[in-house]
Structure formats: C-alpha cells, structure tokens
Design an enzyme around this catalytic site. Structure first.
Site, PDB file in Angstrom:
ATOM      1  N   ASP A 161       0.820  -1.211   0.000  1.00  0.00           N
ATOM      2  CA  ASP A 161       0.000   0.000   0.000  1.00  0.00           C
ATOM      3  C   ASP A 161       0.858   1.267   0.000  1.00  0.00           C
ATOM      4  O   ASP A 161       0.376   2.353   0.254  1.00  0.00           O
ATOM      5  CB  ASP A 161      -0.981   0.003   1.179  1.00  0.00           C
ATOM      6  CG  ASP A 161      -0.294   0.006   2.525  1.00  0.00           C
ATOM      7  OD1 ASP A 161       0.911  -0.293   2.595  1.00  0.00           O
ATOM      8  OD2 ASP A 161      -0.971   0.303   3.528  1.00  0.00           O
ATOM      9  N   HIS A 162       2.146   1.102  -0.296  1.00  0.00           N
ATOM     10  CA  HIS A 162       3.057   2.229  -0.437  1.00  0.00           C
ATOM     11  C   HIS A 162       3.839   2.058  -1.729  1.00  0.00           C
ATOM     12  O   HIS A 162       4.034   0.942  -2.194  1.00  0.00           O
ATOM     13  CB  HIS A 162       4.051   2.287   0.725  1.00  0.00           C
ATOM     14  CG  HIS A 162       3.424   2.650   2.034  1.00  0.00           C
ATOM     15  ND1 HIS A 162       3.710   3.816   2.685  1.00  0.00           N
ATOM     16  CD2 HIS A 162       2.527   2.020   2.806  1.00  0.00           C
ATOM     17  CE1 HIS A 162       3.017   3.880   3.813  1.00  0.00           C
ATOM     18  NE2 HIS A 162       2.284   2.788   3.903  1.00  0.00           N
ATOM     19  N   VAL A 163       4.313   3.160  -2.271  1.00  0.00           N
ATOM     20  CA  VAL A 163       5.189   3.094  -3.430  1.00  0.00           C
ATOM     21  C   VAL A 163       6.610   2.892  -2.895  1.00  0.00           C
ATOM     22  O   VAL A 163       7.124   3.756  -2.180  1.00  0.00           O
ATOM     23  CB  VAL A 163       5.116   4.388  -4.265  1.00  0.00           C
ATOM     24  CG1 VAL A 163       6.081   4.316  -5.443  1.00  0.00           C
ATOM     25  CG2 VAL A 163       3.691   4.644  -4.746  1.00  0.00           C
TER      26      VAL A 163
END
Length: 178
Positions: free
Chosen positions: A163-165
């Site tokens: 859910d993060h880059v």
C-alpha cells in the site's frame, strides 16, 4: 531526535575503530511528508541537518521528479493498481497520480485519509497541483557527507503487493566522513 540519538548509539556500540563505514542510511515509513502544512514541523526536524533526503530541497519543497508514496486505500485493489506498467504510467502523470496517491495537503492526520478522494478545483475538475499526489512518507535518508547519490527511484514493479510506493536509492559511499 530519538532517531538521531539511536543512530549515534548504534554507531558507538556496533562499529569498531578498525571498520570503515562507506555510508550511513536510515529508511522507512516516516508517516509525514515534506509538503503538507500539518507535517512541516517534522520536515524542520534536526534529523534533516545530519541526514539528507535526496528528494527534499528544503522544508516545504521537494525535487520536481519526486512522487508521493502513500496510496489511497480505496484504490488499492483496482485493476490499474495491479498492473506494474499501468501503475508506472499513473505515477508519472501529475493528474492521474492524484486519484491513486494521497495529496500532500494534509493539515491533520485522521482516519479520513484512508477514504478521501482528491479535492477538485473550483470547476469540479481534478487538475495538476504542486502538492497533488505528493504525500511522500517513505524515505531513504543518508548521513550528510557519507555518500553520493547516484540515483533515486519510485518502484511500480510491486503494484498490487503493497500500500506504499517503494523507494530505492543508489549510493556511492565514501570512507572519510562517517
């Protein structure tokens, strides 16, 4: 700061005088970005006097190539977020990115960030904004003077898996400043 103190303690306890430190790095989810009004106090923390964030020019100003890393939770399972090529195209598009990455206009961190959509302009359109899709909370910092940055990247290859880059930094170390 506590992080700075812990890094100094680690260096004192774990690095012997016979070892050469090529670079000194701190990485992770800092839960604050450099642009949001509610996070500017963090951006001015003394940690950033000792460690460099390659994507940060100064508190409140990021490099023009930087992108946000905190994804909009309600978009995580959409088809476009599962495809690394499509997600890469989203990351480099200033308008499309706003639909998938949180804007760096956060005044206060609340649970509403998990479900909010980008704020449209006065005409009801989602447009490119300097803070649009720029909530960059994941960082790799290097001790100032300990390394030269050879490259920074934001990774789309893990689309659909996080859910993060993810952020990557390529460094060239030195032996004289650590």
């Amino acid at each position: 700061t506590e992080v700075k103190e812990l890094m100094e303690l680690f260096r004192k306890d774990e690095i012997s005088s016979s070892e050469n430190v090529l670079f000194d790095v701190i990485g992770g989810d800092f839960n604050s970005d450099n642009l949001s009004p509610g996070d500017l106090q963090v951006a001015e923390n003394s940690l950033f006097q000792h460690y460099t964030d390659p994507a940060m020019i100064s508190p409140g100003l990021d490099q023009e190539w930087a992108v946000g890393t905190e994804m909009r939770q309600l978009k995580l399972n959409t088809p476009e977020m599962q495809n690394k090529e499509v997600f890469r195209d989203i990351l480099v598009d200033d308008v499309r990115r706003r639909h998938y990455i949180l804007d760096a206009d956060v005044v206060e961190q609340t649970f509403d960030l998990m479900i909010c959509d980008p704020e449209p302009d006065q005409d009801g359109e989602i447009t490119s904004q300097p803070w649009g899709g720029m909530r960059r909370i994941d960082k790799i910092l290097h001790r100032t003077g300990s390394a030269s940055v050879r490259g920074v990247g934001f990774v789309s290859a893990l689309a659909g898996l996080t859910d993060h880059v993810p952020v990557v930094t390529r460094l060239s170390g030195t032996q004289d400043s650590c």
